[in-house]
Design an enzyme around this catalytic site. Structure first.
Site, PDB file in Angstrom:
ATOM      1  N   GLY A 181       0.036   0.579  12.291  1.00 22.15           N
ATOM      2  CA  GLY A 181       0.007   1.208  10.941  1.00 22.15           C
ATOM      3  C   GLY A 181      -0.293   2.292  10.535  1.00 22.15           C
ATOM      4  CD  GLU A 204       4.127   3.185   9.452  1.00 22.33           C
ATOM      5  OE1 GLU A 204       3.435   3.017   8.805  1.00 22.33           O
ATOM      6  OE2 GLU A 204       5.097   2.979   8.334  1.00 22.33           O
ATOM      7  CG  HIS A 445     -12.540  35.229  -5.267  1.00 21.38           C
ATOM      8  ND1 HIS A 445     -11.670  35.160  -4.137  1.00 21.38           N
ATOM      9  CD2 HIS A 445     -13.373  37.338  -3.999  1.00 21.38           C
ATOM     10  CE1 HIS A 445     -12.158  36.133  -2.939  1.00 21.38           C
ATOM     11  NE2 HIS A 445     -12.792  36.831  -2.959  1.00 21.38           N
TER      12      HIS A 445
HETATM   13  P1  NAI Z   1      -1.577   0.964   3.680  1.00 19.39           P
HETATM   14  O1  NAI Z   1      -1.283   0.378   2.946  1.00 19.39           O
HETATM   15  O2  NAI Z   1      -2.702   2.470   3.545  1.00 19.39           O
HETATM   16  O3  NAI Z   1      -0.563   1.271   5.295  1.00 19.39           O
HETATM   17  C1  NAI Z   1      -0.385   0.260   6.048  1.00 19.39           C
HETATM   18  C2  NAI Z   1       1.253   0.822   6.827  1.00 19.39           C
HETATM   19  O4  NAI Z   1       1.329  -0.342   8.388  1.00 19.39           O
HETATM   20  C3  NAI Z   1       1.679   0.530   5.712  1.00 19.39           C
HETATM   21  O5  NAI Z   1       2.192   2.442   6.824  1.00 19.39           O
HETATM   22  C4  NAI Z   1       3.294  -0.104   6.639  1.00 19.39           C
HETATM   23  O6  NAI Z   1       4.666   0.640   6.660  1.00 19.39           O
HETATM   24  C5  NAI Z   1       2.203  -0.356   7.884  1.00 19.39           C
HETATM   25  N1  NAI Z   1       2.807  -1.140   8.428  1.00 19.39           N
HETATM   26  C6  NAI Z   1       2.787  -2.671   8.014  1.00 19.39           C
HETATM   27  N2  NAI Z   1       3.502  -3.004   9.221  1.00 19.39           N
HETATM   28  C7  NAI Z   1       3.119  -2.317  10.236  1.00 19.39           C
HETATM   29  C8  NAI Z   1       3.830  -3.989  11.554  1.00 19.39           C
HETATM   30  N3  NAI Z   1       3.977  -4.964  12.064  1.00 19.39           N
HETATM   31  N4  NAI Z   1       4.140  -2.248  12.286  1.00 19.39           N
HETATM   32  C9  NAI Z   1       3.221  -1.359  12.444  1.00 19.39           C
HETATM   33  N5  NAI Z   1       3.470  -0.855  10.654  1.00 19.39           N
HETATM   34  C10 NAI Z   1       2.998  -2.025   9.853  1.00 19.39           C
HETATM   35  O7  NAI Z   1      -2.454  -0.044   4.387  1.00 19.39           O
HETATM   36  P2  NAI Z   1      -4.128   0.141   5.274  1.00 19.39           P
HETATM   37  O8  NAI Z   1      -4.484   1.616   5.875  1.00 19.39           O
HETATM   38  O9  NAI Z   1      -3.887  -0.933   5.831  1.00 19.39           O
HETATM   39  O10 NAI Z   1      -4.869  -0.068   3.831  1.00 19.39           O
HETATM   40  C11 NAI Z   1      -5.339  -0.930   2.677  1.00 19.39           C
HETATM   41  C12 NAI Z   1      -5.899  -0.684   2.059  1.00 19.39           C
HETATM   42  O11 NAI Z   1      -6.757  -0.253   1.540  1.00 19.39           O
HETATM   43  C13 NAI Z   1      -4.529   0.486   0.724  1.00 19.39           C
HETATM   44  O12 NAI Z   1      -4.041  -0.458  -0.068  1.00 19.39           O
HETATM   45  C14 NAI Z   1      -5.580   1.915   0.969  1.00 19.39           C
HETATM   46  O13 NAI Z   1      -5.428   2.577  -0.951  1.00 19.39           O
HETATM   47  C15 NAI Z   1      -6.862   1.351   0.555  1.00 19.39           C
HETATM   48  N6  NAI Z   1      -8.061   2.006   1.249  1.00 19.39           N
HETATM   49  C16 NAI Z   1      -7.721   3.295   0.699  1.00 19.39           C
HETATM   50  C17 NAI Z   1      -8.597   4.809   1.906  1.00 19.39           C
HETATM   51  C18 NAI Z   1      -8.398   5.817   0.772  1.00 19.39           C
HETATM   52  O14 NAI Z   1      -8.350   5.469  -0.092  1.00 19.39           O
HETATM   53  N7  NAI Z   1      -8.902   6.767   1.399  1.00 19.39           N
HETATM   54  C19 NAI Z   1      -9.283   4.413   2.668  1.00 19.39           C
HETATM   55  C20 NAI Z   1      -8.303   2.744   3.720  1.00 19.39           C
HETATM   56  C21 NAI Z   1      -8.213   2.061   2.990  1.00 19.39           C
END
Ligand code: NAI
Length: 469
Positions: A181, A204, A445
């Site tokens: 991911g 990904e 600045h």
């Molecule tokens: P995400 O939705 O950001 O990313 C998941 C990724 O995994 C996507 O790119 C997707 O295409 C990929 N994916 C899905 N199934 C897959 C597979 N079987 N094999 C390979 N790739 C696959 O989810 P993530 O990173 O787990 O984050 C979860 C949530 O937590 C998000 O909704 C995010 O908004 C929130 N979060 C926000 C942060 C921030 O704002 N800094 C930090 C951490 C999490």
């Protein structure tokens, strides 16, 4: 079995629930917040806050090692993981202790236990000792957040097949880490362990990293990851794994066209998203609509059952702490008889990769898809004296505006402190600002913030420190 009567019971003490409870307390409502684990939720306990602590430690480590060109020589810089974890846990403890203090100060009662809704105005809580309390309330707020999605073929074992929760508590730096991911969690934690020396492979499923983010922006993050040795496999899916005799893991990756590649690694971090925690709370039984785990609401946070409310991850995307907190405040205001609404223009996003990414409003592509004629202003960090002085020049500011009116539609930043700089963009959108509003504001600045001013001026065709088209 004790029975308590309050104005509001909030189920869940994360950034949605605890903020809602505090605001209700401020508004003189009698409120109970029920939490089954620890106040602060995912964000404070193993998400946003602990990961940012590790991210900052990894930056300091990298800077300590790589500052010889500035005349700073530090030999034998090492990582003491146990000490780093202790420091990180100290931050979490301070913050969760702070919430408990704010609860006390605002008259919010905290009940530790597992809550289940039994009617539109009552909740049953199974306490830690097994006894069951009943809370009767005029309003019930569902703030139960979301949980890590597991891939069936990669069941978590807590050691080698892990989620973000374990990844922020590793007791040693793995030699190799494969991240499934390439989203927010995968790249933030991938960057951390890369800095600490792990060889990183990112798998990904789609054609791009950081879904939803402007492709020009993600390209900068990808380039840096690759420059430091990461392997990024796009349009690829992890199909399964085998444990090897030497303790390593061989992951099979479906790279399309019927081809499978194998990657040997030590730890697999699964970060393929979060799913909402709307099921199993008794909501459907009392007539509250639950759709794929989400609890839909109206503009103030009310569900289809008027005394039941939902805020934060469980109420819909984006699953972001600051969106949850804002929704908590809005719901609290309305429950206390005030006027409020989820009426924001845009919710900023802050991603703590290296370099950082921060976005608010429409991307160039989204604006064009809406049929808008856009003007783009861009400015590179490399043209800012301050960026050179802090030795971080990768990245740029991109301001998307309406070509005719110059109204700002979106701000997209990749580079140092992007996550702090984006608030100016968020304010610009909320104030319905024009390029001139940002560009004519004197920015001090030498600061990184000058990039916002210059990018806006670039949109108008007269940035000073970059050539205009
Ligand atoms: P995400 O939705 O950001 O990313 C998941 C990724 O995994 C996507 O790119 C997707 O295409 C990929 N994916 C899905 N199934 C897959 C597979 N079987 N094999 C390979 N790739 C696959 O989810 P993530 O990173 O787990 O984050 C979860 C949530 O937590 C998000 O909704 C995010 O908004 C929130 N979060 C926000 C942060 C921030 O704002 N800094 C930090 C951490 C999490």
């Amino acid at each position: 079995m004790a029975k308590k009567e309050v104005d509001v019971v909030v189920i869940g003490g994360g950034p949605g629930g605890y903020v809602c409870a505090i605001r209700l307390g401020q508004l003189k409502q009698k409120v109970i917040c029920v939490e089954k684990d620890e106040v602060g939720g995912v964000c404070l306990n193993w998400g946003c806050v602990p990961s940012k602590a590790l991210i900052s430690a990894s930056h300091n480590y990298e800077k300590a090692k790589d500052s010889a060109h500035m005349g700073l020589i530090a030999d034998n810089v090492r990582v003491d993981v146990a000490k780093m974890q202790e420091w990180k846990s100290g931050i979490v403890k301070k913050l969760t202790g702070g919430i408990r203090g704010l609860f006390r100060g605002n008259g919010v009662e905290l009940v530790m236990g597992n809550a289940r809704v039994t009617s539109p105005t009552s909740v049953e809580v199974t306490l830690k000792d097994g006894t069951v309390d009943t809370i009767v309330a005029k309003n019930v707020v569902i703030a139960t957040g979301s949980s890590t999605i597991e891939i069936p073929t990669f069941k978590f074992d807590g050691k080698q097949i892990i989620g973000a929760k374990e990844a922020v508590s590793l007791q040693e730096v793995p030699k190799r880490m494969l991240v499934i991911g390439g989203g927010v969690i995968g790249l933030e934690l991938g960057c951390v362990y890369q800095k600490f020396g792990s060889e990183i492979v990112v798998v990904e499923a789609t054609a791009g990293l950081l879904p939803g983010v402007d492709a020009d922006i993600t390209a900068v993050v990808e380039k840096k990851l690759v420059k430091h040795g990461a392997k990024i496999m796009k349009n690829a899916k992890a199909a399964g794994y085998e444990k090897n005799a030497d303790g390593s893991v061989t992951v099979k990756i479906d790279v399309g066209g019927g081809k499978i590649e194998s990657v040997v690694t030590d730890v697999v971090l699964v970060a393929v998203g979060m799913r909402p925690n709307g099921a199993g709370l008794g909501l459907e039984e009392i007539g509250v609509k639950v759709e794929r785990g989400f609890v839909p609401t109206d503009k103030v946070g009310r569900t289809n059952v008027p005394t039941v409310w939902a805020i934060g991850d469980v109420s819909g995307v984006p699953m972001l702490a600051h969106k949850a907190s804002k929704e908590g405040e809005v719901a609290a205001e309305v429950m206390a008889g005030h006027r409020a609404e989820k009426d924001w223009v845009a919710i900023p996003g802050a991603i703590f990769t290296d370099p950082e990414v921060a976005v608010v409003g429409l991307t160039e592509t989204q604006a064009e898809e809406k049929g808008m004629n856009v003007k783009i202003g861009k400015f590179p960090f490399a043209a800012l004296g301050r960026a050179m002085a802090v030795n971080e020049t990768d990245g740029f500011f991109k301001v998307v505006s309406d070509a005719e009116s110059h109204k700002v539609l979106g701000v997209h930043i990749v580079g140092p402190s992007a996550t702090d700089l984006i608030s100016e963009g968020a304010l610009a959108l909320e104030m319905h600002a024009f390029l001139e509003d940002i560009g004519l504001t004197i920015h001090p600045h030498p600061t990184l913030g000058e990039g916002m001013m210059e990018a806006s001026m670039h949109g108008l065709g007269h940035a000073i420190h970059v050539l205009n088209r």
